[in-house]
Motif scaffolding. Structure first.
Motif, PDB file in Angstrom:
ATOM      1  N   GLU A 250      17.644   2.398  -2.008  1.00 13.75           N
ATOM      2  CA  GLU A 250      17.462   0.947  -1.946  1.00 13.75           C
ATOM      3  C   GLU A 250      16.357   0.537  -0.979  1.00 13.75           C
ATOM      4  O   GLU A 250      15.950  -0.640  -0.962  1.00 13.75           O
ATOM      5  CB  GLU A 250      18.781   0.280  -1.529  1.00 13.75           C
ATOM      6  CG  GLU A 250      19.120   0.355  -0.054  1.00 13.75           C
ATOM      7  CD  GLU A 250      19.524   1.742   0.435  1.00 13.75           C
ATOM      8  OE1 GLU A 250      19.703   1.898   1.659  1.00 13.75           O
ATOM      9  OE2 GLU A 250      19.644   2.670  -0.389  1.00 13.75           O
ATOM     10  N   ASP A 251      15.834   1.465  -0.165  1.00 12.11           N
ATOM     11  CA  ASP A 251      14.816   1.143   0.827  1.00 12.11           C
ATOM     12  C   ASP A 251      13.495   0.778   0.148  1.00 12.11           C
ATOM     13  O   ASP A 251      13.014   1.506  -0.720  1.00 12.11           O
ATOM     14  CB  ASP A 251      14.626   2.350   1.760  1.00 12.11           C
ATOM     15  CG  ASP A 251      13.633   2.070   2.860  1.00 12.11           C
ATOM     16  OD1 ASP A 251      12.430   2.281   2.631  1.00 12.11           O
ATOM     17  OD2 ASP A 251      14.058   1.627   3.946  1.00 12.11           O
ATOM     18  N   ALA A 252      12.901  -0.324   0.549  1.00 13.64           N
ATOM     19  CA  ALA A 252      11.683  -0.822  -0.114  1.00 13.64           C
ATOM     20  C   ALA A 252      10.517   0.158   0.037  1.00 13.64           C
ATOM     21  O   ALA A 252       9.749   0.364  -0.915  1.00 13.64           O
ATOM     22  CB  ALA A 252      11.305  -2.190   0.467  1.00 13.64           C
ATOM     23  N   ASP A 253      10.359   0.760   1.206  1.00 14.43           N
ATOM     24  CA  ASP A 253       9.275   1.724   1.402  1.00 14.43           C
ATOM     25  C   ASP A 253       9.481   2.962   0.529  1.00 14.43           C
ATOM     26  O   ASP A 253       8.521   3.495  -0.048  1.00 14.43           O
ATOM     27  CB  ASP A 253       9.189   2.134   2.870  1.00 14.43           C
ATOM     28  CG  ASP A 253       8.686   1.011   3.764  1.00 14.43           C
ATOM     29  OD1 ASP A 253       7.992   0.111   3.244  1.00 14.43           O
ATOM     30  OD2 ASP A 253       8.980   1.031   4.971  1.00 14.43           O
ATOM     31  N   VAL A 254      10.714   3.420   0.446  1.00 12.09           N
ATOM     32  CA  VAL A 254      11.019   4.584  -0.383  1.00 12.09           C
ATOM     33  C   VAL A 254      10.737   4.291  -1.845  1.00 12.09           C
ATOM     34  O   VAL A 254      10.143   5.103  -2.564  1.00 12.09           O
ATOM     35  CB  VAL A 254      12.486   5.019  -0.185  1.00 12.09           C
ATOM     36  CG1 VAL A 254      12.887   6.086  -1.203  1.00 12.09           C
ATOM     37  CG2 VAL A 254      12.707   5.534   1.231  1.00 12.09           C
ATOM     38  N   ARG A 255      11.137   3.119  -2.285  1.00 13.51           N
ATOM     39  CA  ARG A 255      10.927   2.754  -3.687  1.00 13.51           C
ATOM     40  C   ARG A 255       9.438   2.646  -4.019  1.00 13.51           C
ATOM     41  O   ARG A 255       8.977   3.108  -5.066  1.00 13.51           O
ATOM     42  CB  ARG A 255      11.649   1.438  -3.997  1.00 13.51           C
ATOM     43  CG  ARG A 255      13.163   1.536  -3.899  1.00 13.51           C
ATOM     44  CD  ARG A 255      13.814   0.168  -4.025  1.00 13.51           C
ATOM     45  NE  ARG A 255      13.735  -0.319  -5.386  1.00 13.51           N
ATOM     46  CZ  ARG A 255      14.680  -0.096  -6.322  1.00 13.51           C
ATOM     47  NH1 ARG A 255      15.746   0.619  -6.028  1.00 13.51           N
ATOM     48  NH2 ARG A 255      14.542  -0.584  -7.530  1.00 13.51           N
TER      49      ARG A 255
ATOM     50  N   HIS B 246       0.859  -1.181   0.000  1.00 13.82           N
ATOM     51  CA  HIS B 246       0.000   0.000   0.000  1.00 13.82           C
ATOM     52  C   HIS B 246       0.893   1.228   0.000  1.00 13.82           C
ATOM     53  O   HIS B 246       1.543   1.524   1.011  1.00 13.82           O
ATOM     54  CB  HIS B 246      -0.908   0.003   1.225  1.00 13.82           C
ATOM     55  CG  HIS B 246      -2.036   0.990   1.105  1.00 13.82           C
ATOM     56  ND1 HIS B 246      -1.827   2.354   1.076  1.00 13.82           N
ATOM     57  CD2 HIS B 246      -3.381   0.804   0.985  1.00 13.82           C
ATOM     58  CE1 HIS B 246      -2.975   2.979   0.959  1.00 13.82           C
ATOM     59  NE2 HIS B 246      -3.942   2.068   0.900  1.00 13.82           N
ATOM     60  N   PRO B 247       0.965   1.952  -1.132  1.00 16.32           N
ATOM     61  CA  PRO B 247       1.899   3.068  -1.236  1.00 16.32           C
ATOM     62  C   PRO B 247       1.731   4.126  -0.159  1.00 16.32           C
ATOM     63  O   PRO B 247       2.697   4.726   0.294  1.00 16.32           O
ATOM     64  CB  PRO B 247       1.596   3.647  -2.627  1.00 16.32           C
ATOM     65  CG  PRO B 247       1.002   2.503  -3.387  1.00 16.32           C
ATOM     66  CD  PRO B 247       0.235   1.722  -2.374  1.00 16.32           C
TER      67      PRO B 247
ATOM     68  N   VAL C 183      15.555   5.166 -10.108  1.00 15.47           N
ATOM     69  CA  VAL C 183      15.207   3.988  -9.317  1.00 15.47           C
ATOM     70  C   VAL C 183      14.309   3.033 -10.098  1.00 15.47           C
ATOM     71  O   VAL C 183      14.399   1.804  -9.952  1.00 15.47           O
ATOM     72  CB  VAL C 183      14.518   4.429  -8.005  1.00 15.47           C
ATOM     73  CG1 VAL C 183      13.855   3.247  -7.307  1.00 15.47           C
ATOM     74  CG2 VAL C 183      15.529   5.090  -7.075  1.00 15.47           C
ATOM     75  N   HIS C 184      13.451   3.565 -10.974  1.00 20.18           N
ATOM     76  CA  HIS C 184      12.437   2.745 -11.644  1.00 20.18           C
ATOM     77  C   HIS C 184      12.689   2.602 -13.149  1.00 20.18           C
ATOM     78  O   HIS C 184      11.748   2.362 -13.918  1.00 20.18           O
ATOM     79  CB  HIS C 184      11.052   3.345 -11.396  1.00 20.18           C
ATOM     80  CG  HIS C 184      10.681   3.386  -9.948  1.00 20.18           C
ATOM     81  ND1 HIS C 184      10.379   2.256  -9.222  1.00 20.18           N
ATOM     82  CD2 HIS C 184      10.603   4.431  -9.069  1.00 20.18           C
ATOM     83  CE1 HIS C 184      10.104   2.589  -7.969  1.00 20.18           C
ATOM     84  NE2 HIS C 184      10.236   3.900  -7.851  1.00 20.18           N
TER      85      HIS C 184
ATOM     86  N   ARG D 154      10.050  17.495  -1.359  1.00 15.93           N
ATOM     87  CA  ARG D 154      11.366  17.599  -0.715  1.00 15.93           C
ATOM     88  C   ARG D 154      11.687  16.317   0.052  1.00 15.93           C
ATOM     89  O   ARG D 154      12.809  15.790  -0.038  1.00 15.93           O
ATOM     90  CB  ARG D 154      11.405  18.793   0.235  1.00 15.93           C
ATOM     91  CG  ARG D 154      12.669  18.822   1.088  1.00 15.93           C
ATOM     92  CD  ARG D 154      12.688  19.947   2.103  1.00 15.93           C
ATOM     93  NE  ARG D 154      13.815  19.774   3.014  1.00 15.93           N
ATOM     94  CZ  ARG D 154      14.136  20.634   3.967  1.00 15.93           C
ATOM     95  NH1 ARG D 154      13.416  21.730   4.153  1.00 15.93           N
ATOM     96  NH2 ARG D 154      15.172  20.407   4.751  1.00 15.93           N
ATOM     97  N   ALA D 155      10.734  15.802   0.815  1.00 11.33           N
ATOM     98  CA  ALA D 155      10.980  14.585   1.587  1.00 11.33           C
ATOM     99  C   ALA D 155      11.278  13.412   0.660  1.00 11.33           C
ATOM    100  O   ALA D 155      12.152  12.581   0.953  1.00 11.33           O
ATOM    101  CB  ALA D 155       9.775  14.275   2.472  1.00 11.33           C
ATOM    102  N   LEU D 156      10.571  13.335  -0.465  1.00 14.52           N
ATOM    103  CA  LEU D 156      10.834  12.271  -1.427  1.00 14.52           C
ATOM    104  C   LEU D 156      12.231  12.428  -2.021  1.00 14.52           C
ATOM    105  O   LEU D 156      12.964  11.439  -2.164  1.00 14.52           O
ATOM    106  CB  LEU D 156       9.780  12.296  -2.529  1.00 14.52           C
ATOM    107  CG  LEU D 156       9.954  11.222  -3.616  1.00 14.52           C
ATOM    108  CD1 LEU D 156       9.754   9.836  -3.030  1.00 14.52           C
ATOM    109  CD2 LEU D 156       8.983  11.459  -4.768  1.00 14.52           C
ATOM    110  N   TYR D 157      12.572  13.637  -2.365  1.00 13.34           N
ATOM    111  CA  TYR D 157      13.904  13.934  -2.911  1.00 13.34           C
ATOM    112  C   TYR D 157      14.995  13.452  -1.954  1.00 13.34           C
ATOM    113  O   TYR D 157      15.938  12.762  -2.350  1.00 13.34           O
ATOM    114  CB  TYR D 157      13.992  15.444  -3.128  1.00 13.34           C
ATOM    115  CG  TYR D 157      15.307  15.989  -3.620  1.00 13.34           C
ATOM    116  CD1 TYR D 157      15.505  16.258  -4.974  1.00 13.34           C
ATOM    117  CD2 TYR D 157      16.337  16.304  -2.742  1.00 13.34           C
ATOM    118  CE1 TYR D 157      16.694  16.800  -5.435  1.00 13.34           C
ATOM    119  CE2 TYR D 157      17.528  16.840  -3.183  1.00 13.34           C
ATOM    120  CZ  TYR D 157      17.705  17.097  -4.530  1.00 13.34           C
ATOM    121  OH  TYR D 157      18.894  17.637  -4.972  1.00 13.34           O
ATOM    122  N   GLU D 158      14.878  13.811  -0.686  1.00 17.43           N
ATOM    123  CA  GLU D 158      15.890  13.440   0.293  1.00 17.43           C
ATOM    124  C   GLU D 158      15.927  11.932   0.510  1.00 17.43           C
ATOM    125  O   GLU D 158      17.008  11.331   0.649  1.00 17.43           O
ATOM    126  CB  GLU D 158      15.624  14.173   1.606  1.00 17.43           C
ATOM    127  CG  GLU D 158      15.835  15.685   1.486  1.00 17.43           C
ATOM    128  CD  GLU D 158      15.442  16.430   2.748  1.00 17.43           C
ATOM    129  OE1 GLU D 158      14.693  15.850   3.581  1.00 17.43           O
ATOM    130  OE2 GLU D 158      15.860  17.597   2.907  1.00 17.43           O
TER     131      GLU D 158
END
Length: 510
Positions: free
Chosen positions: A61-66, A36-37, A216-217, A50-54
């Motif tokens: 490589e973090d699964a939640d971030v990806r 669930h994104p 990443v994608h 900004r938070a996504l950028y950082e």
């Protein structure tokens, strides 16, 4: 990780992941299943561009971030698909379109030069503070320059992607510190006291986040990556104008002139981007669907705040207030009670950032600040600059420039820099030499500098770790993947990344 994760966080250890294989280039992008994104975004602390950028910069490589970044990217792709696209209807017409676009930009630049020669004012930057604010405002994008192609680098052994691989390596300056685009921009920011840019509006982070998310994608979004690259590598009119006006204001334009040359439509990145589209077009699969997705990727370039938006968005009153609000947190308990303005102590004025606009008005009403006059006529300025300035060091070079130009008003159009050595005998500020003129003068006065040390000779634990990992790498494919991870957006500008780039060139591009 939390939403407050530092942009300067230490990069993950090498290596990160095993080589991946590109799926069908024409399969429509499908969000990851089984997750669930929204939950992933919360888990990763992602609530803004900004938070996504950082998060993507520090923890790709973090699964939640990806997962969260893919959901965000799918939304951006939907927005891009709804925009008009400037590309021709058929990929066979790309070369002619590129040439026509480059010719148009060149012709319009010549018109600009003729207007300036005839006495027209600068088109972009009203004063030096405006130009420096622009450099700060585009920092999130410039500090990940080229990153959208990092995901393609994993497939360096596929000749269809060689133009994209070469482009990425050249964005990295072929592993040379004096040509690495990100390192050059970092040095430009540092030279003008612009290192603190992280409080920019969220739309300043959108383009950088797009680039990092595409990296990443890539394996799922190859056509979109290729389309984004096609748009980004074309020569826009704003690039030569920016370089011209920065030079005129005494600011090093090299980062921008470098892009004017490397993105040329003959042998540069613009031409290579066209070739990359044609090389990657399916010979067996659905070429029309691939081309549709390329066009969507191209339109991603129109999202977020672009160069012209950042330039138009500068308001010097707003910037002065932002600077004082930033300082208020450090200064609200640093003044004695006898320091009073309009019946309130300075500490009381600085107690809340919301008080700053009224504080500036009070300083002007009580004569501490005199607007539209030489800075020396303001008592407040004498606290900041001079032999016995009591607040020396409180404001950065950039912040002093903004305050000086704010005080001077229209007179600041002469571009005078903040410097006690920039005044004439009568105390008036002198118009600056162009950057190139000053460079020639400095070269005549100063001995030739020693060459920069080779990355491999530096005392650096990351270099030692990479050398050890290389020695233990069993085969060419594994070596390539190891070097690719060291060339990630968060590391390629560091000594270890520069060394890895040089080794990768010998492996893949020799």
């Amino acid at each position: 990780m939390s939403a407050s994760a530092s942009y300067r966080s230490v990069a993950p250890a090498l290596p990160l992941q095993a080589p991946a294989h590109l799926p069908s280039a024409v399969a429509a992008p499908v969000p990851q299943a089984g997750r669930h994104p929204a939950n992933d975004a919360r888990a990763a602390g992602i609530d803004s561009d900004r938070a996504l950028y950082e998060a993507l910069f520090n923890h790709p490589e973090d699964a939640d971030v990806r997962s969260a970044s893919r959901q965000w990217l799918d939304q951006r792709l939907a927005e891009a698909a709804a925009l008009p696209c400037a590309l021709p209807d058929a990929p066979e017409d790309l070369a002619a379109w590129m040439t026509a676009s480059a010719d148009e930009a060149g012709d319009r630049y010549q018109v600009y030069l003729a207007q300036r020669k005839a006495g027209a004012p600068r088109r972009f930057f009203r004063n030096r503070a405006h130009a420096l604010a622009f450099l700060r405002g585009v920092a999130p994008t410039k500090l990940v320059d080229g990153s959208w192609l990092h995901g393609v680098l994993r497939h360096w052994q596929n000749p269809r992607y060689m133009d994209l691989v070469r482009t990425y390596v050249e964005e990295l300056g072929d592993g040379r510190a004096d040509r690495n685009h990100v390192l050059l921009y970092r040095q430009l920011l540092a030279a003008h006291g612009l290192e603190h840019w992280q409080d920019l509006p969220d739309d300043r982070y959108t383009q950088g986040a797009l680039q990092l998310a595409l990296a990443v994608h890539t394996d799922d979004l190859l056509p979109e990556v290729i389309g984004f690259n096609l748009g980004y590598e074309q020569l826009p009119l704003h690039l030569p104008i920016t370089a011209y006006e920065l030079n005129e204001l005494g600011i090093d334009p090299y980062y921008f002139t470098l892009h004017v040359t490397v993105d040329n439509a003959d042998t540069g990145h613009a031409h290579r981007a066209v070739d990359a589209v044609l090389d990657a077009m399916p010979r067996v699969g659905d070429a029309s669907e691939f081309w549709r997705r390329v066009r969507v990727g191209f339109s991603l370039n129109d999202l977020g705040a672009g160069t012209n938006d950042v330039i138009r968005g500068f308001d010097i009153q707003d910037e002065v207030e932002r600077i004082f609000k930033r300082k208020s947190s450090a200064g609200r308990a640093a003044h004695s009670d006898y320091c009073r303005v309009a019946g309130r102590s300075v500490n009381q004025w600085l107690a809340e950032p919301a008080y700053i606009p009224a504080f500036l008005t009070a300083l002007e009403r009580t004569g501490w600040i005199v607007r539209n006059a030489p800075p020396a006529e303001s008592r407040f300025w004498k606290l900041l600059d001079g032999d016995h300035a009591e607040m020396f060091g409180v404001f950065s070079t950039y912040e002093l420039q903004v305050i000086q130009d704010w005080l001077r008003g229209d007179a600041s159009a002469d571009g005078a820099p903040v410097s006690t050595t920039a005044t004439g005998g009568d105390g008036t500020l002198r118009r600056p030499r162009s950057f190139r003129a000053q460079q020639r003068l400095d070269a005549a006065r100063t001995p030739t500098a020693a060459p920069a040390p080779d990355a491999a000779t530096l005392l650096d634990p990351d270099i030692d770790a990479l050398e050890l990992a290389i020695a233990r790498t069993p085969d060419t494919a594994a070596l390539g993947q190891l070097l690719v991870e060291a060339m990630a957006p968060s590391r390629h500008w560091m000594p270890v990344g520069l060394m890895a780039t040089q080794r990768f060139m010998r492996l893949a591009l020799a």
